[in-house]
Design a protein around this motif. Structure first.
Motif, mmCIF file in Angstrom:
data_model
loop_
_atom_site.group_PDB
_atom_site.id
_atom_site.type_symbol
_atom_site.label_atom_id
_atom_site.label_comp_id
_atom_site.label_asym_id
_atom_site.label_seq_id
_atom_site.Cartn_x
_atom_site.Cartn_y
_atom_site.Cartn_z
ATOM 1 N N ALA A 1 50.817 29.556 6.235
ATOM 2 C CA ALA A 1 51.485 29.178 7.480
ATOM 3 C C ALA A 1 52.543 30.221 7.802
ATOM 4 N N VAL A 2 52.400 30.867 8.957
ATOM 5 C CA VAL A 2 53.307 31.944 9.352
ATOM 6 C C VAL A 2 54.026 31.536 10.633
ATOM 7 N N GLY A 3 55.329 31.412 10.552
ATOM 8 C CA GLY A 3 56.111 31.029 11.725
ATOM 9 C C GLY A 3 56.765 29.678 11.537
ATOM 10 N N HIS A 4 57.771 29.398 12.349
ATOM 11 C CA HIS A 4 58.569 28.180 12.178
ATOM 12 C C HIS A 4 57.773 26.908 12.436
ATOM 13 N N PRO B 1 41.770 40.962 25.952
ATOM 14 C CA PRO B 1 42.245 41.984 25.006
ATOM 15 C C PRO B 1 43.382 41.503 24.107
ATOM 16 N N ASN B 2 43.459 40.191 23.852
ATOM 17 C CA ASN B 2 44.507 39.685 22.976
ATOM 18 C C ASN B 2 44.316 40.224 21.561
ATOM 19 N N ILE B 3 45.418 40.459 20.888
ATOM 20 C CA ILE B 3 45.374 40.988 19.535
ATOM 21 C C ILE B 3 46.239 40.135 18.617
ATOM 22 N N VAL B 4 46.007 40.280 17.325
ATOM 23 C CA VAL B 4 46.796 39.600 16.300
ATOM 24 C C VAL B 4 47.583 40.659 15.544
ATOM 25 N N THR B 5 48.826 40.380 15.259
ATOM 26 C CA THR B 5 49.678 41.349 14.579
ATOM 27 C C THR B 5 50.336 40.698 13.364
ATOM 28 N N GLY B 6 51.089 41.494 12.624
ATOM 29 C CA GLY B 6 51.886 40.982 11.517
ATOM 30 C C GLY B 6 51.060 40.531 10.332
ATOM 31 N N LEU B 7 51.615 39.566 9.597
ATOM 32 C CA LEU B 7 50.973 39.087 8.375
ATOM 33 C C LEU B 7 49.599 38.472 8.629
ATOM 34 N N PRO B 8 49.395 37.659 9.682
ATOM 35 C CA PRO B 8 48.045 37.134 9.939
ATOM 36 C C PRO B 8 47.007 38.235 10.088
ATOM 37 N N ALA B 9 47.349 39.318 10.787
ATOM 38 C CA ALA B 9 46.406 40.429 10.957
ATOM 39 C C ALA B 9 46.126 41.103 9.628
ATOM 40 N N ALA B 10 47.158 41.276 8.801
ATOM 41 C CA ALA B 10 46.974 41.922 7.498
ATOM 42 C C ALA B 10 46.067 41.088 6.608
ATOM 43 N N VAL B 11 46.245 39.770 6.638
ATOM 44 C CA VAL B 11 45.415 38.884 5.806
ATOM 45 C C VAL B 11 43.974 38.883 6.307
ATOM 46 N N LEU B 12 43.781 38.786 7.621
ATOM 47 C CA LEU B 12 42.428 38.811 8.175
ATOM 48 C C LEU B 12 41.713 40.111 7.820
ATOM 49 N N CYS C 1 48.647 29.485 17.401
ATOM 50 C CA CYS C 1 49.147 28.546 18.400
ATOM 51 C C CYS C 1 50.057 29.284 19.381
ATOM 52 N N TYR C 2 49.702 29.230 20.646
ATOM 53 C CA TYR C 2 50.520 29.818 21.699
ATOM 54 C C TYR C 2 51.411 28.735 22.299
ATOM 55 N N SER C 3 52.703 28.980 22.248
ATOM 56 C CA SER C 3 53.666 27.976 22.716
ATOM 57 C C SER C 3 54.737 28.630 23.564
ATOM 58 N N ASP C 4 55.373 27.842 24.410
ATOM 59 C CA ASP C 4 56.450 28.365 25.256
ATOM 60 C C ASP C 4 57.819 28.073 24.660
ATOM 61 N N VAL C 5 57.857 27.610 23.422
ATOM 62 C CA VAL C 5 59.129 27.384 22.740
ATOM 63 C C VAL C 5 59.182 28.244 21.483
ATOM 64 N N ILE C 6 60.358 28.740 21.170
ATOM 65 C CA ILE C 6 60.539 29.574 19.986
ATOM 66 C C ILE C 6 60.934 28.727 18.792
ATOM 67 N N ALA C 7 61.751 27.716 19.033
ATOM 68 C CA ALA C 7 62.271 26.884 17.957
ATOM 69 C C ALA C 7 61.208 25.898 17.479
ATOM 70 N N PRO C 8 61.371 25.345 16.271
ATOM 71 C CA PRO C 8 60.455 24.307 15.793
ATOM 72 C C PRO C 8 60.409 23.138 16.765
ATOM 73 N N LEU D 1 47.550 29.736 9.650
ATOM 74 C CA LEU D 1 48.161 29.106 10.821
ATOM 75 C C LEU D 1 49.286 30.016 11.285
ATOM 76 N N SER D 2 49.271 30.392 12.554
ATOM 77 C CA SER D 2 50.214 31.410 13.019
ATOM 78 C C SER D 2 50.813 31.045 14.371
ATOM 79 N N ASP D 3 52.129 31.241 14.491
ATOM 80 C CA ASP D 3 52.829 31.033 15.758
ATOM 81 C C ASP D 3 52.761 32.284 16.618
ATOM 82 N N SER D 4 52.716 32.073 17.938
ATOM 83 C CA SER D 4 52.771 33.202 18.862
ATOM 84 C C SER D 4 53.312 32.726 20.206
ATOM 85 N N PRO D 5 54.192 33.499 20.849
ATOM 86 C CA PRO D 5 54.703 33.104 22.171
ATOM 87 C C PRO D 5 53.618 33.218 23.231
#
Length: 287
Positions: free
Chosen positions: A72-75, A209-220, A235-242, A167-171
């Protein structure tokens, strides 16, 4: 070398040239030492608890037998596991990853477990089913540390029979779609999988053309190269906080592991309160 009026050729010592070369050598040695110290400081360390260390040493391959690894990557991704899964007494913290970089300065100690509330990557194992391993990654991992993290973590896991779920968070601002009106209601999931993952995904695939970055991309990337069945749900969300709504979006992704990972029907209010409080502290302009 120089010539005299009598035609003799004499060897002349040039102190300025030798001093310049000596200064250059000293500078190179200092730069090399600084570079070495930075590399050592930014090294990724994995610390396992006594039971896992014993289990790894017991096997001939020096790896841990694991059927399912959930990262699980992200808040919100990590918060879902805290509130709906790990709050039961069935899970034990069995190890952690420690690292240091400009944004994760609190997790540089690799000799002891991270302090409560400190950004870290912590591993949990189920008491009744030790083949299930969960990792919550709540700290920033720099680009030059991603390969280290992935190689060192997966070198401890037996690849045969292993399945991975990320499981990965993304704005949602980073999500690209040709027609905004056709976009899914926020928050929403998109998936990516390796070629060896044969099960049906529980949401649409991530569109180009969406891409994955960071730890999720490295693991994939690691799992694709090593032919480990892996699926990622972003998960694409419009909130940054949990956020409880965003956390709940991941519940459908975990449904495929219902026999291994049981979701509590009533999430821990204490955990949700702590997550919200931590988020308020981190977003404070004056802290």
């Amino acid at each position: 070398m120089m010539a005299t009026f009598f035609g003799e050729v004499l060897s002349v010592y040039s102190r300025a040239v030798d001093d310049d070369e000596e200064d250059q050598d000293n500078t190179n040695e200092e730069d090399e030492q600084i570079r070495k110290e930075i590399e050592e400081k930014r090294e990724v360390h994995i610390e396992w608890g006594p039971e896992v260390t014993k289990a790894i040493e017991y096997t001939g391959s020096q790896t841990l037998q694991c059927s399912d690894f959930i990262l699980a990557v992200g808040h919100n991704a990590a918060g879902l596991l805290s509130a709906y899964v790990l709050n039961s007494a069935s899970w034990d913290a069995v190890g952690h990853v420690s690292l240091w970089n400009e944004r994760s300065r609190g997790s540089c100690r690799h000799s002891s477990a991270p302090l409560p509330g400190e950004p870290a990557c912590v591993f949990y194992r189920h008491r009744d089913n030790s083949s299930v391993l969960i990792c919550q990654s709540a700290c920033y991992i720099a680009e030059d540390q991603l390969f280290q993290w992935t190689e060192k973590v997966f070198s401890c896991l037996q690849p045969r029979g292993l399945s991975v779920m990320v499981l990965s968070d993304s704005p949602v601002a980073e999500y690209k779609t040709p027609d905004y009106l056709d976009a899914s209601p926020v928050p929403f999931l998109r998936s990516l999988k390796t070629s060896t993952y044969k099960s049906q995904t529980l949401c649409p695939a991530l569109e180009q053309p969406n891409i994955v970055t960071g730890l999720p991309a490295a693991v994939l990337n690691h799992c694709q190269v090593h032919q480990i069945p892996t699926v990622m749900y972003q998960c694409y969300s419009d909130v940054i906080a949990p956020d409880s709504v965003t956390m709940g979006t991941y519940k459908s992704a975990l449904s495929s592991l219902s026999k291994l990972v049981k979701l509590n029907s009533c999430p821990s209010t204490d955990v949700l309160r702590k997550l919200a409080k931590a988020s308020e502290t981190q977003s404070n302009l004056y802290t």
